[in-house]
Motif scaffolding. Structure first.
Motif, short mmCIF file in Angstrom:
data_model
loop_
_atom_site.label_atom_id
_atom_site.label_comp_id
_atom_site.label_asym_id
_atom_site.label_seq_id
_atom_site.Cartn_x
_atom_site.Cartn_y
_atom_site.Cartn_z
N GLU A 165 0.85 -1.18 0.00
CA GLU A 165 0.00 0.00 0.00
C GLU A 165 0.89 1.24 0.00
O GLU A 165 2.08 1.17 0.32
CB GLU A 165 -0.89 0.00 1.25
N PRO A 166 0.32 2.43 -0.34
CA PRO A 166 1.14 3.64 -0.38
C PRO A 166 1.83 3.93 0.94
O PRO A 166 1.32 3.63 2.02
CB PRO A 166 0.11 4.73 -0.70
N SER A 167 3.01 4.54 0.83
CA SER A 167 3.74 4.98 2.02
C SER A 167 3.05 6.19 2.64
O SER A 167 2.18 6.82 2.03
CB SER A 167 5.17 5.32 1.65
N ALA A 168 3.45 6.51 3.85
CA ALA A 168 3.01 7.74 4.50
C ALA A 168 3.92 8.89 4.07
O ALA A 168 4.86 8.71 3.29
CB ALA A 168 3.01 7.56 6.01
N ASP A 169 3.64 10.09 4.58
CA ASP A 169 4.44 11.26 4.22
C ASP A 169 5.92 11.00 4.49
O ASP A 169 6.29 10.39 5.49
CB ASP A 169 3.99 12.48 5.02
N GLY A 170 6.75 11.46 3.55
CA GLY A 170 8.18 11.29 3.70
C GLY A 170 8.65 9.87 3.49
O GLY A 170 9.73 9.50 3.94
N ALA A 171 7.86 9.06 2.78
CA ALA A 171 8.20 7.67 2.47
C ALA A 171 8.23 6.79 3.71
O ALA A 171 8.84 5.72 3.72
CB ALA A 171 9.53 7.57 1.72
N ALA A 172 7.54 7.20 4.77
CA ALA A 172 7.48 6.38 5.98
C ALA A 172 6.65 5.12 5.73
O ALA A 172 5.65 5.16 5.01
CB ALA A 172 6.87 7.18 7.13
N VAL A 173 7.06 4.03 6.34
CA VAL A 173 6.26 2.81 6.29
C VAL A 173 5.19 2.89 7.37
O VAL A 173 5.20 3.79 8.22
CB VAL A 173 7.13 1.54 6.48
N LYS A 174 4.26 1.94 7.35
CA LYS A 174 3.15 1.95 8.29
C LYS A 174 3.26 0.73 9.20
O LYS A 174 3.20 -0.41 8.73
CB LYS A 174 1.81 1.98 7.54
N SER A 175 3.41 1.02 10.48
CA SER A 175 3.65 -0.04 11.45
C SER A 175 2.42 -0.33 12.31
O SER A 175 2.49 -1.08 13.28
CB SER A 175 4.82 0.34 12.36
N GLY A 176 1.29 0.25 11.97
CA GLY A 176 0.05 0.01 12.69
C GLY A 176 -1.09 0.71 11.99
O GLY A 176 -0.89 1.70 11.29
N ARG A 315 1.78 5.24 12.43
CA ARG A 315 0.50 4.55 12.46
C ARG A 315 -0.46 5.29 11.54
O ARG A 315 -0.36 6.49 11.35
CB ARG A 315 -0.07 4.52 13.88
N SER A 316 -1.42 4.55 10.98
CA SER A 316 -2.37 5.13 10.04
C SER A 316 -3.80 4.85 10.48
O SER A 316 -4.11 3.74 10.94
CB SER A 316 -2.15 4.55 8.63
N GLY A 317 -4.66 5.84 10.32
CA GLY A 317 -6.07 5.66 10.63
C GLY A 317 -6.82 4.88 9.58
O GLY A 317 -7.93 4.41 9.82
N GLY A 318 -6.25 4.75 8.39
CA GLY A 318 -6.89 3.98 7.33
C GLY A 318 -6.60 2.50 7.47
O GLY A 318 -5.60 2.09 8.07
N GLY A 319 -7.49 1.68 6.92
CA GLY A 319 -7.32 0.24 6.99
C GLY A 319 -6.75 -0.33 5.71
O GLY A 319 -6.75 0.32 4.66
N SER A 320 -6.25 -1.55 5.77
CA SER A 320 -5.76 -2.27 4.59
C SER A 320 -5.84 -3.76 4.87
O SER A 320 -6.23 -4.19 5.96
CB SER A 320 -4.32 -1.86 4.25
N ASP A 321 -5.40 -4.55 3.91
CA ASP A 321 -5.34 -5.99 4.14
C ASP A 321 -4.27 -6.36 5.15
O ASP A 321 -4.25 -7.50 5.65
CB ASP A 321 -5.12 -6.73 2.82
#
Length: 376
Positions: A165-176, A315-321
């Motif tokens: 899925e897309p990265s967060a701002d600044g190419a950060a990965v999503k750990s939650g 961490r992201s408020g959006g969901g994914s698989d």
């Protein structure tokens, strides 16, 4: 534990091919609601993935949906993505794919067709991809109903999941990620003439208004509960007999969603004669940060080995698989896809200069995971 040599340079050399495929994939529209167009997209992707992973790709059909699976015999990691988009058929006509000043735009560019192209390139960069399974699904944007069992089974087999899925701002990965619960609240009242005898009616719209105020009050701390789509009534001179609303609830913890679920199930009417019906429930459990710790450490080492900037995680408020794989106890790292912004919006975009870097990071992480023993 070492990365394959020259990954970043070899990824840079793949950029022209990546951009050609990116253009072709975005132009192949794939709204979640169109089985035929999803099939067309799967047929486009299948030979690219098969060539990259050097084994046949299986088309898995569930109801009207098709999913692409390149399953390893003894996998150590699952690469996960989806090719359906939120954009209606025909969007490409008035919003065509384009690259201007290094920025790609068009329907589905950021979420998540660039991530798929990068994932295929990452697999192609590996000298030996035999430990990697890849699953590309066609219903993530509408809840993964037909792919959920497949996702969970393949994640369990692999023991680790990397989500492109897309990265967060600044190419950060999503750990939650927050978990998601979705509900529909339906109210049945009694119709009556709004001018002649409104007192004989039971106003479903008024009842729904009471319910919405109650529902909004279920939010607490970082647990959000949001009434979204509303509908009521049939004509301007009729007391509404029916009304309904959709509710989106999100929480970082299972308990937060469970508390909302109990409260939603306990809703009762305010108006005499009204009936309130609640359907739905917890859709995606939370992706808790503990499930990303081991893979995040490996990804940080991979970034360092490639000479990239220190890897950030959010961490992201959006969901994914990724919520699904983490919830069954499989270590998961998300947000390994495109660098850009504004998913599901007309200014959705991708920084194409970062695509080789993202592909190399994923490839490096895949190499490192291939060196791990099955119990790590």
């Amino acid at each position: 534990m070492t990365d394959e040599p020259g990954l970043l340079q070899r990824a840079e050399a793949l950029l022209p091919t990546m951009l050609d495929r990116f253009r072709e994939l975005v132009n192949c529209e794939s709204p979640s609601s169109s089985p035929q167009h999803l099939k067309n997209c799967a047929e486009l992707l299948s030979p690219w993935l098969s060539a990259a992973i050097r084994r046949p790709v299986k088309v898995v059909r569930v109801d009207d949906n098709v999913h692409l699976l390149a399953s390893a015999v003894a996998p150590k990691v699952l690469v996960l993505g989806h090719f359906d988009t939120v954009w209606p058929l025909g969007t490409i006509q008035d919003w065509p794919f384009s690259i201007t000043d290094g920025v790609a735009t068009g329907p589905g560019t950021f979420d998540m067709k660039a991530g798929i192209i990068q994932a295929i390139a990452a697999v192609e960069l590996l000298a030996d991809p035999s430990h990697v399974s890849v699953l590309l699904t066609s219903d993530e944007e509408v809840g993964s109903a037909t792919s959920r069992t497949l996702i969970e089974n393949e994640a369990r087999r692999a023991g680790a999941a990397l989500v492109c899925e897309p990265s967060a701002d600044g190419a950060a990965v999503k750990s939650g990620r927050k978990g998601i619960a979705l509900y529909r609240v339906e109210v049945r009242g009694r119709a009556a003439h709004a001018g002649l005898e409104p007192e004989l009616g039971v106003n479903a719209a008024v009842e729904l208004a009471h319910q919405i105020i109650t529902i909004a009050g279920f939010a607490s701390g970082e647990t959000s509960v949001t009434p979204t789509v509303l509908a009521a009534g049939s004509t301007t001179n009729t007391v509404p007999e029916f009304a309904r609303c959709e509710v989106d609830a999100r929480s970082w913890t299972p308990r937060g969603l469970e508390d909302v679920d109990r409260a939603m199930s306990a809703l009762t009417p305010h108006l005499p004669g009204a009936v309130v019906m609640v359907s739905g429930g917890i859709d995606r459990p939370p992706f808790e940060e503990s499930m990303a710790e081991s893979l995040l450490a490996e990804a940080a080492l991979a970034a360092e080995q490639l000479g990239l900037a220190p890897l950030a995680a959010v961490r992201s408020g959006g969901g994914s698989d990724g919520n699904l794989t983490a919830a069954i106890g499989v270590p998961t790292l998300d947000g390994l896809g495109a660098v850009g912004g504004h998913p599901h919006a007309r200014n959705e975009h991708v920084d194409v200069a970062t695509m080789p870097r993202q592909a190399a990071l994923l490839a490096s992480l895949l190499v490192r995971l291939g060196d791990r023993s099955p119990m790590e």
